[in-house]
Each structure stands twice: as C-alpha cells, then as structure tokens.
Write a protein that holds these residues in place. Structure first.
Motif, mmCIF file in Angstrom:
data_model
loop_
_atom_site.group_PDB
_atom_site.id
_atom_site.type_symbol
_atom_site.label_atom_id
_atom_site.label_comp_id
_atom_site.label_asym_id
_atom_site.label_seq_id
_atom_site.Cartn_x
_atom_site.Cartn_y
_atom_site.Cartn_z
ATOM 1 N N ARG A 4 38.326 40.724 36.828
ATOM 2 C CA ARG A 4 38.910 39.448 37.111
ATOM 3 C C ARG A 4 40.515 40.060 37.076
ATOM 4 O O ARG A 4 41.321 39.647 37.922
ATOM 5 C CB ARG A 4 38.807 38.703 35.661
ATOM 6 N N LEU A 7 41.350 41.175 40.556
ATOM 7 C CA LEU A 7 41.351 39.714 41.599
ATOM 8 C C LEU A 7 42.866 39.309 41.216
ATOM 9 O O LEU A 7 43.416 38.848 42.224
ATOM 10 C CB LEU A 7 40.226 38.922 41.277
ATOM 11 N N LYS A 8 43.156 39.296 39.949
ATOM 12 C CA LYS A 8 44.541 38.783 39.662
ATOM 13 C C LYS A 8 45.836 39.392 40.332
ATOM 14 O O LYS A 8 46.562 39.044 40.835
ATOM 15 C CB LYS A 8 44.560 38.677 38.087
ATOM 16 N N ASP A 38 45.595 33.119 45.276
ATOM 17 C CA ASP A 38 44.255 33.467 44.263
ATOM 18 C C ASP A 38 42.994 32.838 45.146
ATOM 19 O O ASP A 38 41.759 33.764 44.751
ATOM 20 C CB ASP A 38 44.393 32.959 42.870
ATOM 21 N N VAL A 42 39.802 35.949 45.806
ATOM 22 C CA VAL A 42 38.593 35.916 45.474
ATOM 23 C C VAL A 42 37.578 35.728 46.701
ATOM 24 O O VAL A 42 36.695 36.332 46.620
ATOM 25 C CB VAL A 42 38.164 34.797 44.459
ATOM 26 N N SER A 45 37.473 38.968 48.745
ATOM 27 C CA SER A 45 36.840 40.331 47.915
ATOM 28 C C SER A 45 35.108 40.173 47.481
ATOM 29 O O SER A 45 34.649 40.905 47.500
ATOM 30 C CB SER A 45 37.726 40.274 46.633
ATOM 31 N N GLU A 46 34.924 38.794 47.156
ATOM 32 C CA GLU A 46 33.522 38.549 46.566
ATOM 33 C C GLU A 46 32.616 37.752 47.499
ATOM 34 O O GLU A 46 31.415 37.726 47.372
ATOM 35 C CB GLU A 46 33.850 37.694 45.385
ATOM 36 N N VAL A 213 40.728 32.917 38.407
ATOM 37 C CA VAL A 213 39.567 33.532 39.417
ATOM 38 C C VAL A 213 38.542 33.507 38.992
ATOM 39 O O VAL A 213 37.476 33.493 39.860
ATOM 40 C CB VAL A 213 40.282 35.158 39.367
ATOM 41 N N ASP A 217 35.691 31.997 41.648
ATOM 42 C CA ASP A 217 34.503 32.718 41.962
ATOM 43 C C ASP A 217 33.177 32.051 41.584
ATOM 44 O O ASP A 217 32.233 31.858 42.581
ATOM 45 C CB ASP A 217 34.300 34.124 41.123
#
Length: 620
Positions: A4, A7-8, A38, A42, A45-46, A213, A217
């Motif tokens: 987390r 991600l922040k 934000d 996320v 990245s995910e 985040v 997610d």
C-alpha cells in the motif's frame, strides 16, 4: 501485489509530475489530474494488462481518458511505465511534442482523441462491444470519467447501451471531485445520486474513497470478477489533492499551480518509481483476414432504383467479401436499407436505436479494434452526432457514414426529415470524403470504395428511385466525376449531384433542341471535387451553373467555387440551391418550389446567357 505504501507513493509521484508538466508548459489541468492520481496508480500497477512494446497486441486492455483535460496525469503515468522520459514529459504542450493538451493517437498507446467531454465512455462502449461480440478476447476497457461530463446526454446513451448489452468487460471510473470549471458540479459529492442513476441503466456500482488505495484495489478486483454487466466505480476524490493551496478550492481549474516548487515539496518531492505493467496473457499481433472480390449488385441502364437500395445491397456484398465489415443502425434500417446487411450478416449488425451519438462513438470504438464500420441513419440526424464525427477526425479514425433521405426530394415528410446541411457539415471535417451518387450503380461502387479509404467517409443517398445512368462496369473513383453531356458547341456547364443530375440532363436535352449546347457534369465526389474536369469545362464553356438539393452554404456550389479560388480567370458562375424553408409537398413539387428542378436549370441557362447580351445591347 504492490504494498500500500508503494501505491501511495506512486500516486504522489503522478501528482508531482502532473504539476511539473503543467508548470513547464505554462498551462494545463494539474488539479484535475491530482484528483485521479491514486485511481490510476492502482489500476496500472495491479490491474491493467498492456504490452507497451506492442500497442497493436490484440490482447491489450484499453485505457481511455474521457476526462482528456487530465492529460498531465496520463503522461505522468506513461513516464512511470517507462515509455516516455522526464525530458519528454516536460515538453508537454510544446510545438512538435506528441504530448498534446488533450490526448490524441499521435501517441501509439492512445486509442482515440478525447477532450470533448462525454465522448470517452461512448467510445469505450464501442471498444468493449468489439471484445465481447466480435474479437471474443478477454481484454478489458477502462474509462476514466470526470463528474462534470456526467451532465452530457451522450454519457447516458453509453450507460444505457452498455447496460442493456451486458458489457461486463467495461469499467467506468467516475472521478467525483466535486468541482467543475467554474464551481461545484451538479451533484457535488453526492455519490448516492450517481449510484442511483448508473444502476438504473443496469450497471453494477462500487463506491470508494478515491484516495484509499486498498479500497480502489478491491473495487477493481470486483469489477474484473463481475461477469453479468458493466461496472462503475464511483470514487469520491479531492480536486488538487495533496496540495493545501488548491485542494478542493474553486478558481484553480485549468491553470498551473502558482508555486510549483512549493507544491512539489508539499507532495514529498520528486520520485522515480517504475510500474511493471502486466502483459496480456492471450491474443497476439495478427492481421484480420483479407477479403475476397466483392460481387456488387448491378442495375440495368434505364431502370429506376433508389441509391439507398443500392447502398444496402452493396454493403451486404462488401460484408460477404470482407469479414471485417460491420454495420451500425440508429433504428432506421428499413429506411436506409441497412436491413439488407442485417438479414445476411446478423452477427455483424448492431442496433443503437435513436442514439446517434452512441452509434457514431461505437463506430469509432470498433475501428480501434480493426473493424470497418458503416454507420447509417437519415442525413438530417447525423447532425446530432456531429461532435463525435469531428472528434473522429482528430482520432484519425476510419469510419464510413451513410446519410439517407437527403434534401427536399424526400417529399411529404417535410423539413424536419430533410438533410439540407449535411454536405456542408461533412465537408468541414478534416480529411473527409463526401460522396453523392446520382444512380444505383454509382452508389454501389462508392459503397465498396469507402471501405478502402482512410478517414471519415460520407455517402449521401436518396429516398426516391432515379433512372440508372451508368452501366454496371463503369468505374467511380473518389475524387472523380462524370461528364454526361458534352459537345464542342457547349456554352454553359451545369454541375449537379444526386437528384439534380437528372434535372440538369432534362434541361440540357430540351435546350439542345433549340441549339443551346449545355455540358452536364455529375460531381458525385463533392469532396474531393474533380478540379481538373471542372477547370476544363469552365475554360471551354466560360460559364458554370451549380444545382444542388442542399442549402446554398457549404455544399456542392461552394465546392465548385473553391476550384476557381486560386485561378486567374474566374468563369461566370451561378448557384442554384434550396433557399426557402420547405413544407410538405410531393418530391416534384419540392424541387420546383426550391428552384432546383429542370425548369429552374433551363431558366438559369437562359438567364446567364442573357446577362452577357444585355450589357452589350445597352451600350450600343
């Protein structure tokens, strides 16, 4: 999963780079970018699956920034993905940079141009439609929308279409930051108001804190797992988040921050985090299968046939030969004759009902995936979707538009159904083609030719049947014309298109009986117009009359006049067009009342010749 804190930090990096890009440019929308940072951190990245080394990979997800003014965020995201450098980022909005003020496909990872608000979701629905019904691939379409644009009707056309179609591969990310350009948005932070509206159209909804985040997610995971319809993630965010001077403050929209250095420091300074975007697990780079020879319908010379009938049968033949062909309808397929395609190729025919904006947007979305769309409705109704057509050109989109029931010649239905401004509108679109065939064989050939042409192509068809002028083996090139009457004794050239070609021929034949030679040119290609033929005719006859079933502004007459704008000798010209507001009447009565029938052409020829004699007589 990325932790987390990372991600922040990535979200903060995207904010910092958005601030820096706008500061370097001296313009832009950093605060609109900061609210969604934000959400994008996320996603990339995910959850996003994309091969940046192969933008044409058929398995790539599609990320569309409907709020295109948040381009600093998109470009900062590309930097974090390692596909543009920091130096390139800081050339944002500079001459020669592909990082334009609003995204365009000059960048290979951008599918369509955005920035005219309310268009991203309708186009995204078209891309998702391709994935669900045509490509049959598991890619997802992610659309970032701003809350201001949710006032646009086109968004709700998209909501209804995607919900009714069950497009589970489509996720709308609603960035509800409360503030528009001049003040609060219609519903502010009332997420429940958005939820009720979105759910009414058959969407799943998930409300989140757009700066948490973990919540973001979880929402994306739920969206990916939902298999029975599209999902809208309704995110409460803060415009200008992270910088106290502008966070949730009015008056900060669309301008760089006053002190970018101080803002960067408040955000924790510059970072250089990199995102490893997952590559798609399926699909690949491939060429859509090529087509076979098109077996076009043919019509016998002297018979009568409507050009709309020729279009419908021709596009069906194109569909049989080319498996990439799709047809889109606005609930007028019986009238446009797109129904012929629907009968033969139902799996590639899509109904959008009376939602012309969504129809054109879907055509743009389908061509993103390599399909060749024909979108057909009444010529008059294309005006509702004009902004989508304009933006299709900015997107470098290849779409084919067909407008039937053109002009006063439709008869009794009256002016609400008459396309009288369509040629002007479509001529004004960048790099467009405007075609108006006078007979069925010409219409069939041009229908097939449009599929091979890049850009926005427009075919104008007629409701009524007209005599077939050309044999089935006649060729028709975009940019060409046909000379139907010609002699060495011609004194006037009459240029028509569509129904007025037939009126010009009737007038020329009557005048020939009196020894008045009239050259008749069928300018079926209104843009590009056949300049060499027109210049030659003008040089040989000295006089040009144009006649069109259209308002006088911007149509055939102006296209012809443009040919002579850069020449030293200007022929004597006269323009016949519809000048008065029509009412209900028969087609023949309409043409006569508008002053564009054969009698009006005959009178114009006599008049233009008389004008040259009268001054000489007066001087004698």
């Amino acid at each position: 999963m990325t932790d987390r804190q990372q991600l922040k930090e990535l979200g903060q990096q995207l904010r910092v780079d958005a601030v820096r890009a706008a500061d370097a440019a001296g313009s832009g929308h950093p605060t609109s970018s900061m609210s969604a940072a934000d959400l994008m951190a996320v996603l990339a990245s995910e959850h996003l699956q994309y091969d940046f080394d192969s933008p044409e990979h058929s398995g790539n997800d599609h990320l569309i920034f409907s709020k295109g003014h948040a381009s600093p965020l998109l470009y900062s995201l590309y930097k974090a993905c390692g596909v543009i450098s920091d130096d390139e980022l800081l050339r944002y909005r500079r001459l020669g940079s592909p990082l334009e003020g609003h995204p365009t496909p000059r960048l290979p990872w951008v599918d369509v141009a955005t920035g005219s608000l309310g268009q991203g979701l309708p186009v995204g629905a078209g891309v998702a439609l391709a994935g669900a019904e045509l490509d049959r691939l598991p890619y997802r379409v992610w659309v970032l929308c701003g809350d201001s644009e949710l006032a646009e009707g086109s968004v709700w056309e998209a909501m209804e279409y995607a919900g009714q179609s069950g497009l589970a591969n489509l996720t709308a990310i609603l960035d509800v930051n409360r503030l528009g350009q001049r003040g609060p948005t219609r519903h502010g932070w009332d997420l429940d108001a958005y939820r009720r509206r979105v759910e009414a159209f058959g969407w799943h909804t998930i409300e989140v804190d757009g700066h948490d985040v973990a919540e973001i997610d979880s929402a994306y995971r739920r969206a990916r797992e939902t298999a029975d319809g599209p999902t809208a993630i309704i995110a409460r965010t803060v415009k200008g988040a992270g910088v106290g001077e502008v966070a949730d403050q009015e008056g900060a929209h669309g301008k760089p921050l006053a002190d970018a250095g101080r803002a960067v420091a408040e955000l924790g300074g510059r970072r250089d985090l990199r995102i490893e975007v997952a590559r798609p697990e399926s699909g690949g780079v491939y060429q859509r299968p090529g087509g076979s020879r098109v077996d076009l319908p043919t019509f016998a010379v002297g018979d009568k046939a409507a050009t709309r009938d020729a279009f419908g049968r021709a596009v069906s033949a194109v569909g049989a030969a080319r498996p990439d062909t799709v047809v889109l309808d606005g609930e007028v397929a019986d009238s446009t004759r797109a129904k012929f395609f629907a009968e033969q190729h139902p799996d590639r025919f899509f109904e959008f009902y009376i939602a012309e904006q969504q129809m054109i947007a879907a055509a743009v979305g389908l061509q993103v995936r390599g399909w060749t769309p024909y979108a057909a409705t009444f010529a008059a109704f294309l005006t509702r979707a004009y902004d989508f057509i304009r933006m299709a050109a900015v997107s470098r989109a290849d779409i084919n538009l067909v407008g039937s029931h053109a002009g006063v010649a439709i008869g009794e239905d009256g002016p609400s159904q008459m396309g009288l401004e369509d040629m002007a509108a479509l001529r004004a679109v960048h790099n467009s083609v405007v075609l108006h065939p006078a007979d069925a064989n010409c219409a069939a050939r041009l229908t097939a030719g449009m599929a091979e042409h890049d850009g926005v192509s427009y075919l104008r068809t007629m409701r009524g049947a007209t005599p077939v002028l050309y044999g089935p083996d006649e060729g028709f090139e975009i940019g060409g014309s046909k000379v139907l009457r010609s002699s060495t004794d011609d004194r006037v050239t009459v240029v028509g298109a569509g129904v007025t070609v037939h009126e010009a021929l009737a007038a020329a034949d009557r005048l020939a009986e009196e020894g008045i030679g009239v050259r008749v040119v069928d300018a079926y290609s209104v843009k590009p117009v056949d300049a060499p033929t027109l210049r030659a005719a003008a040089a040989e006859t000295g006089r040009v009359i144009t006649v069109e079933d259209h308002w006088p502004e911007g149509g055939l007459g102006d296209a012809v006049l443009d040919v002579f704008a850069d020449t030293r000798s200007m022929p004597r010209t006269m323009k016949l067009a519809v000048t008065g507001m029509p009412a209900s009447a028969t087609p023949a009565e309409q043409l006569r009342e508008a002053g564009i029938d054969s009698g009006a052409v005959e009178a114009a020829v006599r008049g233009i010749l008389r004008q040259e004699r009268e001054p000489a007589a007066a001087g004698g």
